[in-house]
Design a protein around this motif. Structure first.
Motif, mmCIF file in Angstrom:
data_model
loop_
_atom_site.group_PDB
_atom_site.id
_atom_site.type_symbol
_atom_site.label_atom_id
_atom_site.label_comp_id
_atom_site.label_asym_id
_atom_site.label_seq_id
_atom_site.Cartn_x
_atom_site.Cartn_y
_atom_site.Cartn_z
ATOM 1 N N LEU A 129 0.857 -1.179 0.000
ATOM 2 C CA LEU A 129 0.000 0.000 0.000
ATOM 3 C C LEU A 129 0.895 1.231 0.000
ATOM 4 C CD1 LEU A 129 -2.814 1.310 0.235
ATOM 5 C CD2 LEU A 129 -2.527 1.190 2.721
ATOM 6 N N ILE A 130 0.654 2.128 -0.947
ATOM 7 C CA ILE A 130 1.416 3.371 -1.041
ATOM 8 C C ILE A 130 0.488 4.509 -0.659
ATOM 9 C CG2 ILE A 130 2.719 4.910 -2.552
ATOM 10 C CD1 ILE A 130 3.318 2.416 -4.288
ATOM 11 N N GLU A 131 0.877 5.261 0.364
ATOM 12 C CA GLU A 131 0.067 6.385 0.824
ATOM 13 C C GLU A 131 0.930 7.633 0.916
ATOM 14 O OE1 GLU A 131 -3.238 4.845 3.793
ATOM 15 O OE2 GLU A 131 -1.227 4.242 4.465
ATOM 16 N N LYS A 132 0.342 8.755 0.518
ATOM 17 C CA LYS A 132 1.029 10.041 0.646
ATOM 18 C C LYS A 132 0.370 10.815 1.784
ATOM 19 C CE LYS A 132 2.522 10.461 -4.110
ATOM 20 N NZ LYS A 132 2.527 11.275 -5.319
ATOM 21 N N SER A 144 3.691 0.243 2.741
ATOM 22 C CA SER A 144 3.477 -0.797 3.759
ATOM 23 C C SER A 144 3.032 -2.095 3.104
ATOM 24 C CB SER A 144 2.364 -0.373 4.724
ATOM 25 O OG SER A 144 2.561 0.929 5.187
ATOM 26 N N PRO A 145 3.656 -3.211 3.486
ATOM 27 C CA PRO A 145 3.173 -4.503 2.984
ATOM 28 C C PRO A 145 1.826 -4.829 3.630
ATOM 29 C CG PRO A 145 4.972 -4.812 4.529
ATOM 30 C CD PRO A 145 4.797 -3.341 4.364
ATOM 31 N N LEU A 146 0.960 -5.469 2.864
ATOM 32 C CA LEU A 146 -0.366 -5.819 3.373
ATOM 33 C C LEU A 146 -0.442 -7.296 3.719
ATOM 34 C CD1 LEU A 146 -2.681 -3.833 0.913
ATOM 35 C CD2 LEU A 146 -1.894 -3.168 3.198
ATOM 36 N N GLU A 147 -1.009 -7.572 4.866
ATOM 37 C CA GLU A 147 -1.303 -8.941 5.280
ATOM 38 C C GLU A 147 -2.551 -9.400 4.513
ATOM 39 O OE1 GLU A 147 0.644 -10.758 7.186
ATOM 40 O OE2 GLU A 147 2.006 -9.055 7.433
#
Length: 185
Positions: A129-132, A144-147
């Motif tokens: 997940l890429i968040e700004k 962040s890697p997602l479970e």
């Protein structure tokens, strides 16, 4: 070899009738090289071959770029291929084809793909997940890697853009399950 390889890739990307040619013109030696190379394409039967920049729609161009990058990566032995929003202008069936092709490419090399389509995200082996976020007047990007459970929720969010209902959650889970069945591509 290039022309046949690109046409073969395009067939797998729902462009079965596309014709791709390269045109070489001898030129004068310059900082850009010696020859002028032009890609010519006809995306649909009955259309003449024309310069790529004058023919393709956004979705066709996305699929053509995926085909070209796949062929070039294979010919050059590239170990890492990055696709940034290769899904521009596509949806539905074409998105499924692009996701399947990306999955196939990833069998022989590392693929990093930025996407906004659930069909493509569901095909990934790993989902980040890429968040700004803006802090103190500066923009920061977090990755962040997602479970597995987070991944279902993120794909549901991509599909809806708002509240995640039970139906959306189940659709996202089904999309991931279907994609996992295609792991042997």
């Amino acid at each position: 070899v290039l022309e046949k390889s690109v046409v073969s890739e395009l067939k797998d990307l729902n462009l079965e009738k596309a014709v791709f040619k390269t045109d070489f013109e001898k030129g004068k030696d310059s900082e850009k090289g010696f020859d002028k190379v032009t890609f010519l394409i006809s995306m649909n039967p009955g259309q003449p071959l024309r310069e790529l920049s004058k023919v393709a729609s956004g979705g066709e161009l996305s699929r053509l770029m995926l085909g070209l990058k796949t062929v070039f990566a294979s010919l050059q032995g590239t170990e890492l291929v990055i696709f940034d929003e290769i899904d521009t202008g596509i949806s539905g069936y074409a998105a499924d084809k692009v996701g399947t092709q990306l999955k196939r490419v990833s069998r022989n090399r590392q693929v990093i793909c930025v996407t906004h389509l659930a069909q493509i995200a569901a095909m990934a082996d790993n989902h980040l997940l890429i968040e700004k976020e803006e802090r103190s007047g500066r923009t920061f990007t977090e990755v962040s890697p997602l479970e597995p459970e987070e991944r279902i929720n993120e794909i549901a969010r991509i599909m809806s853009g708002s509240e995640i209902t039970e139906n959306l959650y189940n659709s996202a889970k089904e999309l991931l399950d279907r994609s996992n069945k295609n792991d042997n591509l």
